[in-house]
Motif scaffolding. Structure first.
Motif, PDB file in Angstrom:
ATOM      1  N   ALA A  41       0.838  -1.203   0.000  1.00  0.00           N
ATOM      2  CA  ALA A  41       0.000   0.000   0.000  1.00  0.00           C
ATOM      3  C   ALA A  41       0.873   1.253   0.000  1.00  0.00           C
ATOM      4  CB  ALA A  41      -0.922  -0.010   1.209  1.00  0.00           C
ATOM      5  N   GLY A  42       0.555   2.181  -0.889  1.00  0.00           N
ATOM      6  CA  GLY A  42       1.255   3.449  -0.970  1.00  0.00           C
ATOM      7  C   GLY A  42       2.572   3.417  -1.730  1.00  0.00           C
ATOM      8  N   GLY A  62      -6.319  -5.728  -4.853  1.00  0.00           N
ATOM      9  CA  GLY A  62      -5.935  -4.365  -4.516  1.00  0.00           C
ATOM     10  C   GLY A  62      -6.359  -3.351  -5.558  1.00  0.00           C
ATOM     11  N   SER A  63      -5.765  -2.167  -5.438  1.00  0.00           N
ATOM     12  CA  SER A  63      -6.084  -1.087  -6.377  1.00  0.00           C
ATOM     13  C   SER A  63      -4.870  -0.190  -6.546  1.00  0.00           C
ATOM     14  CB  SER A  63      -7.284  -0.273  -5.878  1.00  0.00           C
ATOM     15  OG  SER A  63      -6.989   0.328  -4.630  1.00  0.00           O
ATOM     16  N   SER A  98      -2.611   1.997  -4.343  1.00  0.00           N
ATOM     17  CA  SER A  98      -3.334   3.033  -3.613  1.00  0.00           C
ATOM     18  C   SER A  98      -2.817   3.104  -2.172  1.00  0.00           C
ATOM     19  CB  SER A  98      -4.837   2.774  -3.645  1.00  0.00           C
ATOM     20  OG  SER A  98      -5.133   1.590  -2.930  1.00  0.00           O
ATOM     21  N   ALA A  99      -3.097   4.208  -1.517  1.00  0.00           N
ATOM     22  CA  ALA A  99      -2.582   4.435  -0.165  1.00  0.00           C
ATOM     23  C   ALA A  99      -3.083   3.408   0.849  1.00  0.00           C
ATOM     24  CB  ALA A  99      -2.963   5.841   0.288  1.00  0.00           C
ATOM     25  N   ASN A 100      -4.264   2.839   0.608  1.00  0.00           N
ATOM     26  CA  ASN A 100      -4.848   1.927   1.599  1.00  0.00           C
ATOM     27  C   ASN A 100      -4.925   0.476   1.149  1.00  0.00           C
ATOM     28  OD1 ASN A 100      -6.770   2.306  -0.314  1.00  0.00           O
ATOM     29  ND2 ASN A 100      -8.426   2.830   1.083  1.00  0.00           N
ATOM     30  N   SER A 101      -4.263   0.127   0.034  1.00  0.00           N
ATOM     31  CA  SER A 101      -4.405  -1.235  -0.487  1.00  0.00           C
ATOM     32  C   SER A 101      -3.160  -1.674  -1.253  1.00  0.00           C
ATOM     33  CB  SER A 101      -5.627  -1.280  -1.417  1.00  0.00           C
ATOM     34  OG  SER A 101      -5.721  -2.526  -2.048  1.00  0.00           O
TER      35      SER A 101
END
Length: 129
Positions: A41-42, A62-63, A98-101
């Motif tokens: 993440a991130g 994830g993304s 992405s920041a959360n995944s």
């Protein structure tokens, strides 16, 4: 005749790619190889282009986003499970989670990954972590 290969996804990364992503090497044949890519993440991968291979990616978890550039054509696409995309020979590309995944993808390289020196660093839209 080529032997059969059966492999379970390794728990730990096999190698770290030139772009900084975690790689779990999967089976290969003469025409292509397969690998599992992961960014936490991130994280942002380094922007690269390849000397001799092209790739097909399939996002499994994830993304994030993928930037691709060929000459004057440039785009950023959203990455989510079920999205697949191509990276033709000579394409500049960079991806980020992405920041959360965390982001995970399975990719086919054609021909199989030849080793050190295949990836060339280029300028991308994001600062690599």
């Amino acid at each position: 005749m080529t032997d059969f290969t059966t492999l379970t996804l390794p728990v730990q990364p096999t190698v770290i790619a030139p772009d900084g992503s975690q790689i779990r090497v999967l089976p290969a044949l003469a025409g292509g190889g397969m690998a599992h890519f992961r960014l936490l993440a991130g994280q942002v991968a380094k922007a690269v282009t390849h000397r001799t291979i092209e790739e097909i990616w399939y996002i499994v978890d994830g993304s994030g986003e993928m930037w691709r550039k060929q000459g004057a054509r440039e785009e950023i696409v959203a990455l989510a499970p079920g999205v697949s995309l191509t990276i033709p020979l000579g394409t500049h590309f960079q991806f980020r989670a992405s920041a959360n995944s965390a982001l995970s993808a399975v990719a086919i390289t054609m021909p199989p990954w030849p080793g050190e020196g295949e990836a060339l660093f280029v300028e991308g839209p994001w600062r690599a972590t």
